[in-house]
Design a protein around this motif. Sequence first.
Motif, PDB file in Angstrom:
ATOM      1  N   ILE A   4      -6.641 -31.774  17.679  1.00 22.42           N
ATOM      2  CA  ILE A   4      -6.024 -32.986  17.146  1.00 22.42           C
ATOM      3  C   ILE A   4      -5.214 -33.642  18.249  1.00 22.42           C
ATOM      4  N   VAL A  30      -4.066 -30.366   6.746  1.00 23.75           N
ATOM      5  CA  VAL A  30      -5.132 -29.527   7.299  1.00 23.75           C
ATOM      6  C   VAL A  30      -5.033 -28.106   6.755  1.00 23.75           C
ATOM      7  N   PRO A  37     -12.717 -33.615   8.202  1.00 22.22           N
ATOM      8  CA  PRO A  37     -11.683 -34.331   8.948  1.00 22.22           C
ATOM      9  C   PRO A  37     -11.510 -35.791   8.520  1.00 22.22           C
ATOM     10  N   CYS A  59      -5.421 -41.366  15.956  1.00 20.68           N
ATOM     11  CA  CYS A  59      -5.580 -39.924  15.861  1.00 20.68           C
ATOM     12  C   CYS A  59      -7.056 -39.556  15.977  1.00 20.68           C
ATOM     13  N   TYR A  61      -9.294 -36.115  15.228  1.00 20.00           N
ATOM     14  CA  TYR A  61      -9.244 -34.784  14.613  1.00 20.00           C
ATOM     15  C   TYR A  61     -10.661 -34.228  14.585  1.00 20.00           C
TER      16      TYR A  61
END
Length: 89
Positions: A4, A30, A37, A59, A61
């Motif tokens: 991440i 998470v 995700p 972000c 992930y």
Amino acid sequence: MALIIGDVTGHDLAAAVTMGQLRDMLRALVCDRLEPPGDILRRLDVTSHTLYGGQTATCIYARLEPAPQLAAEISQRRPSTAPAGVARR
């Protein structure tokens, strides 16, 4: 295992606080959810817009799952941690 990477716009205290809060929210999502995700990031997006409407964040992930063959090879190459005289399985 997950990878991440995230960032919040700004270089001030408010941006640092927002980054820390988003990181903690993402970590909780998470750990709490067994979702892909994309679904996790959608939940985080809704929450961040509710709490930090004017803040921009990015972000990435990725959930990393080792191939079974690779995992077997890694475990076979692992050095023994058994005490002397104890057989290793």
